[in-house]
Design an enzyme around this catalytic site. Structure first.
Site, PDB file in Angstrom:
ATOM      1  N   GLU A   1       0.813  -1.227   0.000  1.00  0.00           N
ATOM      2  CA  GLU A   1       0.000   0.000   0.000  1.00  0.00           C
ATOM      3  C   GLU A   1       0.845   1.276   0.000  1.00  0.00           C
ATOM      4  O   GLU A   1       0.687   2.154   0.854  1.00  0.00           O
ATOM      5  CB  GLU A   1      -0.975  -0.035   1.192  1.00  0.00           C
TER       6      GLU A   1
ATOM      7  N   GLU B   1      -6.076 -10.457  -1.896  1.00  0.00           N
ATOM      8  CA  GLU B   1      -6.938 -10.260  -0.717  1.00  0.00           C
ATOM      9  C   GLU B   1      -8.399 -10.181  -1.146  1.00  0.00           C
ATOM     10  O   GLU B   1      -9.162  -9.325  -0.687  1.00  0.00           O
ATOM     11  CB  GLU B   1      -6.526  -8.982   0.038  1.00  0.00           C
TER      12      GLU B   1
HETATM   13  O1  G3I Z   1      -6.613  -9.240  18.407  1.00  0.00           O
HETATM   14  C1  G3I Z   1      -7.045  -7.969  18.929  1.00  0.00           C
HETATM   15  C2  G3I Z   1      -7.941  -8.175  20.121  1.00  0.00           C
HETATM   16  O2  G3I Z   1      -7.214  -8.807  21.150  1.00  0.00           O
HETATM   17  C3  G3I Z   1      -8.474  -6.826  20.586  1.00  0.00           C
HETATM   18  O3  G3I Z   1      -9.388  -7.018  21.617  1.00  0.00           O
HETATM   19  C4  G3I Z   1      -9.165  -6.105  19.447  1.00  0.00           C
HETATM   20  C5  G3I Z   1      -9.639  -4.734  19.862  1.00  0.00           C
HETATM   21  O4  G3I Z   1      -9.645  -3.840  18.796  1.00  0.00           O
HETATM   22  O5  G3I Z   1      -8.254  -5.984  18.367  1.00  0.00           O
HETATM   23  C6  G3I Z   1      -7.795  -7.211  17.855  1.00  0.00           C
HETATM   24  O6  G3I Z   1      -6.892  -6.957  16.784  1.00  0.00           O
HETATM   25  C7  G3I Z   1      -7.488  -6.546  15.584  1.00  0.00           C
HETATM   26  C8  G3I Z   1      -7.022  -7.491  14.481  1.00  0.00           C
HETATM   27  O7  G3I Z   1      -7.507  -7.035  13.214  1.00  0.00           O
HETATM   28  C9  G3I Z   1      -7.496  -8.910  14.697  1.00  0.00           C
HETATM   29  O8  G3I Z   1      -8.878  -8.965  14.636  1.00  0.00           O
HETATM   30  C10 G3I Z   1      -7.019  -5.129  15.269  1.00  0.00           C
HETATM   31  O9  G3I Z   1      -7.541  -4.230  16.220  1.00  0.00           O
HETATM   32  C11 G3I Z   1      -7.469  -4.737  13.891  1.00  0.00           C
HETATM   33  O10 G3I Z   1      -6.873  -3.492  13.570  1.00  0.00           O
HETATM   34  C12 G3I Z   1      -7.017  -5.754  12.895  1.00  0.00           C
HETATM   35  O11 G3I Z   1      -7.507  -5.411  11.631  1.00  0.00           O
HETATM   36  C13 G3I Z   1      -6.847  -5.984  10.532  1.00  0.00           C
HETATM   37  C14 G3I Z   1      -6.421  -4.871   9.598  1.00  0.00           C
HETATM   38  O12 G3I Z   1      -5.831  -5.425   8.411  1.00  0.00           O
HETATM   39  C15 G3I Z   1      -5.374  -3.979  10.221  1.00  0.00           C
HETATM   40  O13 G3I Z   1      -4.155  -4.632  10.371  1.00  0.00           O
HETATM   41  C16 G3I Z   1      -7.797  -6.918   9.818  1.00  0.00           C
HETATM   42  O14 G3I Z   1      -8.059  -8.049  10.664  1.00  0.00           O
HETATM   43  C17 G3I Z   1      -7.175  -7.412   8.519  1.00  0.00           C
HETATM   44  O15 G3I Z   1      -8.122  -8.135   7.790  1.00  0.00           O
HETATM   45  C18 G3I Z   1      -6.738  -6.225   7.693  1.00  0.00           C
HETATM   46  O16 G3I Z   1      -6.069  -6.701   6.547  1.00  0.00           O
HETATM   47  C19 G3I Z   1      -5.679  -5.695   5.610  1.00  0.00           C
HETATM   48  C20 G3I Z   1      -4.393  -6.144   4.971  1.00  0.00           C
HETATM   49  O17 G3I Z   1      -3.402  -6.389   5.938  1.00  0.00           O
HETATM   50  C21 G3I Z   1      -3.885  -5.114   3.970  1.00  0.00           C
HETATM   51  N1  G3I Z   1      -4.909  -4.812   2.988  1.00  0.00           N
HETATM   52  C22 G3I Z   1      -6.192  -4.422   3.534  1.00  0.00           C
HETATM   53  C23 G3I Z   1      -6.703  -5.483   4.499  1.00  0.00           C
HETATM   54  C24 G3I Z   1      -8.064  -5.126   5.009  1.00  0.00           C
HETATM   55  O18 G3I Z   1      -8.040  -3.953   5.763  1.00  0.00           O
END
Ligand code: G3I
Length: 514
Positions: A157, A288
């Protein structure tokens, strides 16, 4: 087909029963116009039959049997991101989730995509880090899993939203310098975090002898155009990056998060866009994939299943499109659950196939359209660079790079009587900085440790080293083996590297066995 791709395809198939493998062997030439003689019943097998992988993003708590059954490739959805595994100095921490995923993939004969090394988001302790620190992290991460990672998203990105075609202006892109102000970062004197990260990654892969391929990944880069037929400037900018840095970049990921955003829709020129990247000689992956189930503004106006079919077909029709990954198993467990964008409903291992699943399986079972290859497709192996392409050499500066000082690299000083020799095997120099790779060879007998001493020119200093412990930054600097590269068999070698500021002329490394 080159042996690497052959191996990858074999790997993607090996969990299949023997009968299915026999079918695969005889079904590669299936045409898209007619159903395969014996349709496969899983996405994984159908894709392998067509010569590509079909994968899924996963987390350690969701490694249900369906993962290995339906999918031939796995991307850690969150467990390899810098905010999980990077320390502020570029070291590794908290790798247990990533290790679990890699191990699971390996025991299920799945390919792994590492995601991701350099990213403006979820940077964690690396936020604001220097290129040298990023390089340390890149080295540590690649070396940890080596060839167990088939593809790494090195840069994720890098480009701005809203179809501007510009780089982002957040870190790490704040490190970029456009010396002549012409709007790109490809000229002599320019600094580009994308280029420098790929150079580093390529050096690590080559030094380690890994088969890992290095990818750049982005979203809203899927079509040649966006809604309304407007040129997709973000895709064009990505194309320029891959063209300029082709010698370091092996693969391009289109994230393919399709929704109603005007820049995120599925356009009819998706295949043509995949094709133009493929024509550069890189592999293209849909990395993705998820598709909003209510694309009311979509220009093809079809339902979700038909939209999935269209995307899968676009990939199948381009031979160098070698993989498709969906971003999760089921709607309820997706990052965008409200849009119901995936292939299954249900959760916690109890999943039900949607119409979209059946459409994808059906399309995969039709195979590639080999009867009418696009005219621009050269008849060469998908992993082979085009004939005009210079051999990949991470130590070679990009075309716009100033020539390396002819007085370097430094002379070789083998010390056969001491049991090891050290040579400068690669030097990448630019105005004000350099990266050096040093090769340590066990000359006459195995060695169990080594140290290398060299003297830097006055005013130069080391900012960062990898695959070695270092003592001193300037003047005479000493490097010694780390835990995993001290033992070298007679006639074999290992390599370490360092980055610095100033010049690296006249280096004369001397090796002493430990
Ligand atoms: O695991 C913690 C949990 O312990 C906590 O209670 C909770 C509270 O917010 O957060 C949890 O972590 C979250 C994690 O996903 C697992 O569910 C993070 O906050 C959240 O920010 C994270 O989001 C991920 C996001 O990327 C940011 O990294 C999404 O799952 C994931 O699908 C998404 O993937 C991205 C790719 O890496 C890049 N391209 C876009 C794609 C979609 O946004």
């Amino acid at each position: 087909m080159n042996s690497d791709l052959t191996r990858r395809r074999r790997l993607a198939r090996t969990a299949l029963p023997a009968a299915a493998l026999l079918l695969i062997g005889s079904a590669v030439a299936v045409q898209s116009s007619a159903p395969a003689a014996a349709a496969e019943t899983t996405l994984r097998a159908a894709a392998a039959n067509a010569g590509l992988f079909f994968g899924v993003a996963a987390s350690p708590n969701r490694l249900y049997p369906i993962v290995g059954q339906e999918f031939g490739q796995l991307t850690p959805e969150n467990d390899m991101k810098p905010d999980r595994i990077a320390t502020s100095s570029g070291g590794l921490q908290n790798t247990s989730g990533a290790d679990t995923l890699v191990n699971h993939a390996q025991s299920n004969n799945m390919l792994v995509r590492g995601h991701t090394l350099v990213w403006h988001s979820q940077a964690g302790a690396l936020q604001g880090a220097s290129q040298a620190t990023l390089n340390t992290f890149i080295g540590n991460a690649i070396n940890r899993w080596g060839s167990r990672i088939a593809y790494w998203d090195v840069v994720n990105e890098a480009l701005e939203d809203n179809n501007t075609g510009r780089r982002r202006n957040q870190w790490p892109h704040t490190m970029n310098r456009d010396a002549n102000g012409d709007g790109d970062f490809f000229d002599p004197g320019d600094t580009d975090v994308i280029r420098d990260s790929f150079i580093r990654a390529k050096q690590v892969v080559q030094a380690g002898g890994y088969t890992t391929k290095l990818c750049i990944n982005d979203y809203d880069v899927d079509g040649l155009t966006v809604q309304g037929g407007v040129r997709n400037r973000k895709a064009d900018a990505l194309y320029d990056i891959v063209s300029n840095y082709r010698q370091y970049i092996d693969c391009v990921g289109f994230q393919a998060h399709f929704n109603d955003n005007p820049n995120s829709i599925i356009t009819d020129d998706l295949q043509a866009n995949i094709q133009r990247f493929a024509d550069l000689g890189v592999e293209v992956h849909i990395t993705e994939l998820d598709i909003d189930d209510d694309l009311s503004n979509n220009d093809i106006g079809a339902g979700q299943a038909e939209n999935y079919r269209k995307v899968v077909r676009a990939c199948l029709n381009v031979e160098r499109c070698t993989g498709i990954t969906v971003w999760g198993i089921s709607d309820s467990e997706s990052w965008r659950s409200s849009e119901r964008g995936l292939l299954f409903t249900g959760g916690n291992g109890n999943y039900q196939k949607k119409a979209a699943y059946h459409a994808v399986l059906d399309e995969l079972n039709k195979g590639r359209n080999t009867t009418t290859p696009p005219p621009s497709e050269p008849p060469v192996d998908p992993t082979t660079p085009p004939p005009s392409e210079p051999p990949v050499d991470p130590t070679t500066p990009p075309p716009s790079e100033p020539p390396v000082d002819p007085t370097t690299p430094a002379p070789t000083t083998p010390n056969p009587t001491t049991g090891c020799s050290a040579t400068v095997s690669a030097l990448d120099a630019w105005t004000g900085g350099f990266v050096v790779t040093v090769r340590v060879t066990a000359t006459t007998a195995p060695i169990s440790g080594w140290s290398v001493q060299l003297t830097l020119p006055s005013g130069s200093s080391v900012t960062n080293a990898w695959n070695a412990d270092r003592s001193g930054n300037s003047g005479t600097v000493q490097f010694s083996n780390v835990s995993y590269n001290g033992s070298v068999n007679a006639g074999q070698y290992t390599e370490f590297g360092f980055q610095g500021v100033g010049t690296a002329t006249g280096l004369n490394p001397v090796c002493t066995p430990a």
